[in-house]
Write a protein that holds these residues in place. Structure first.
Motif, PDB file in Angstrom:
ATOM      1  N   ASN A  22      24.109  64.361  18.125  1.00  0.00           N
ATOM      2  CA  ASN A  22      24.035  65.108  16.865  1.00  0.00           C
ATOM      3  C   ASN A  22      23.073  66.282  16.969  1.00  0.00           C
ATOM      4  N   SER A  23      22.702  66.650  18.182  1.00  0.00           N
ATOM      5  CA  SER A  23      21.737  67.719  18.394  1.00  0.00           C
ATOM      6  C   SER A  23      22.266  69.057  17.886  1.00  0.00           C
ATOM      7  N   TYR A  24      21.363  69.843  17.313  1.00  0.00           N
ATOM      8  CA  TYR A  24      21.743  71.195  16.891  1.00  0.00           C
ATOM      9  C   TYR A  24      21.930  72.088  18.114  1.00  0.00           C
ATOM     10  N   ASN A  25      20.995  71.990  19.050  1.00  0.00           N
ATOM     11  CA  ASN A  25      21.106  72.742  20.305  1.00  0.00           C
ATOM     12  C   ASN A  25      21.928  71.932  21.312  1.00  0.00           C
ATOM     13  N   LYS A  26      22.989  72.534  21.785  1.00  0.00           N
ATOM     14  CA  LYS A  26      23.862  71.836  22.733  1.00  0.00           C
ATOM     15  C   LYS A  26      24.214  72.751  23.898  1.00  0.00           C
ATOM     16  N   SER A  27      23.219  73.145  24.632  1.00  0.00           N
ATOM     17  CA  SER A  27      23.448  73.983  25.804  1.00  0.00           C
ATOM     18  C   SER A  27      24.315  73.276  26.838  1.00  0.00           C
ATOM     19  N   SER A  28      24.263  71.948  26.861  1.00  0.00           N
ATOM     20  CA  SER A  28      25.051  71.188  27.846  1.00  0.00           C
ATOM     21  C   SER A  28      26.545  71.413  27.683  1.00  0.00           C
ATOM     22  N   ARG A  29      26.964  71.757  26.471  1.00  0.00           N
ATOM     23  CA  ARG A  29      28.400  71.943  26.187  1.00  0.00           C
ATOM     24  C   ARG A  29      28.795  73.417  26.110  1.00  0.00           C
ATOM     25  N   ALA A  30      27.925  74.316  26.491  1.00  0.00           N
ATOM     26  CA  ALA A  30      28.229  75.751  26.411  1.00  0.00           C
ATOM     27  C   ALA A  30      29.380  76.125  27.339  1.00  0.00           C
ATOM     28  N   TYR A  31      29.951  77.304  27.077  1.00  0.00           N
ATOM     29  CA  TYR A  31      31.057  77.778  27.920  1.00  0.00           C
ATOM     30  C   TYR A  31      30.599  77.917  29.367  1.00  0.00           C
ATOM     31  N   LYS A  32      31.536  77.727  30.263  1.00  0.00           N
ATOM     32  CA  LYS A  32      31.176  77.770  31.679  1.00  0.00           C
ATOM     33  C   LYS A  32      30.763  79.180  32.099  1.00  0.00           C
ATOM     34  N   SER A  33      29.820  79.201  33.008  1.00  0.00           N
ATOM     35  CA  SER A  33      29.319  80.459  33.541  1.00  0.00           C
ATOM     36  C   SER A  33      28.701  80.172  34.902  1.00  0.00           C
TER      37      SER A  33
END
Length: 262
Positions: A22-33
Motif C-alpha cells: 500500500n506504499s505511496y512510493n512504488k519505485s519498484s514498479r516503475a516503467y522499465k529503463s
C-alpha cells in the motif's frame, strides 16, 4: 523507524518481495529503463525465477577469465611422502607402500574446510551505472570461486542497508549456506542485476513502510554484520581486468590464502 529483516533462503525472499504493498512510493514498479537493467517489474520477476541467461553469459565471460588467472596464483600444499619422519598415511601403509610417511602434513593448509562468511552489500548509490554493477557481480563470482578452490566453504549473505533521518532499514538474505553447492544462476542475478536492489529490495522497503518514511529510499550504509569478508561498493566505473584481478587477490590475502606474486 528502525527495521531489520533476515531471509534464510532466496525462495522466502522472492515470496515476500513479490507481494504488493500500500506504499505511496512504488519505485519498484516503475516503467522499465536502463537504471533498472532494462526490465519491467514482471520481466524482473521472470528473470529472478527462470534465470538471467544474457547476463549470466556476460558474467561467466568475465569471471572465468579472472578465475583462470587467479587460481594459478593460489599456493596449494600437496603431501610429500618418504620412508621416515612426518606422520603416517594409514592408507599408504595398508597398501604396503614403502613411502607411507607424510613429510608435509596436508593439515598445514589450515583453511581446508573452514567456513568463510562473505557479506556482499548491494546498497548502491543511484548514480552507479548498470554495467558497473554487472562487472562487480562478475568479480565477486570470481572471488567466490577462488575462495572455494582454496579449500574454504563459503556462506554468502546479500545485504542492503539504508539510513534516513534517524531511521535505518537493513535486510540480510542468505544466498548460499556453507554446505550448499554454488548456484551461479542465483548468484549472478542477486549480485549483478540492477533489479535486485532497484526492484526487489525496494519492494521490501515499500512493504515495510520505509519507502514512504525515507527520502528516495534512504542513503546507502554499511552492514551491521560484516562477516569474515565484507564486500561493499567497489568502483564507480568499469575497471580493467588487471585491476579486477588485483582486487580479488587482495581479498584472498585477507583470508590468509597464500598468493604467488608474479
Amino acid at each position: 523507524m528502525n527495521k531489520y529483516l533476515k531471509f534464510e533462503d532466496l525462495h522466502d525472499f522472492w515470496n515476500f518481495s513479490f507481494r504488493d504493498s500500500n506504499s505511496y512510493n512504488k519505485s519498484s514498479r516503475a516503467y522499465k529503463s536502463y537504471w533498472y537493467g532494462n526490465v519491467s517489474w514482471e520481466e524482473a520477476k521472470t528473470l529472478a525465477i527462470s534465470g538471467w541467461i544474457e547476463g549470466l553469459n556476460e558474467i561467466k565471460k568475465i569471471s572465468v577469465e579472472l578465475s583462470e588467472i587467479i587460481t594459478t596464483k593460489i599456493v596449494r600444499y600437496e603431501p610429500e611422502y618418504g620412508v621416515g619422519g612426518g606422520v603416517v598415511d594409514v592408507g599408504a601403509f595398508l597398501s604396503n607402500s614403502p613411502e607411507y610417511f607424510m613429510i608435509k602434513n596436508p593439515n598445514e593448509r589450515e583453511q581446508e574446510g573452514k567456513i568463510v562468511k562473505l557479506v556482499c552489500s548491494i546498497s548502491f548509490s543511484a548514480d552507479i551505472d548498470s554495467k558497473v554493477i554487472i562487472q562487480r557481480g562478475a568479480m565477486i563470482c570470481a572471488l567466490v570461486d577462488a575462495i572455494e578452490v582454496s579449500g574454504y566453504r563459503c556462506e554468502i549473505i546479500v545485504n542492503e542497508t539504508s539510513i534516513s533521518r534517524n531511521g535505518k532499514l537493513e535486510i540480510d538474505l542468505t544466498l548460499k549456506k556453507p554446505q550448499q553447492s554454488l548456484n551461479i544462476v542465483e548468484l549472478a542475478f542477486c549480485l549483478a542485476h540492477p533489479a535486485m536492489l532497484r526492484r526487489f529490495m525496494f519492494s521490501v522497503a515499500e512493504l515495510e513502510g520505509w519507502a514512504d518514511y525515507a527520502h528516495a529510499y534512504g542513503i546507502p550504509d554499511e552492514a551491521t554484520d560484516k562477516g569474515d569478508l565484507y564486500i561493499d561498493e567497489i568502483y564507480s566505473y568499469i575497471v580493467p581486468n588487471s585491476q579486477a584481478i588485483n582486487w580479488v587477490t587482495e581479498k584472498l590475502k585477507k583470508l590468509g590464502v597464500q598468493i604467488i606474486n608474479n
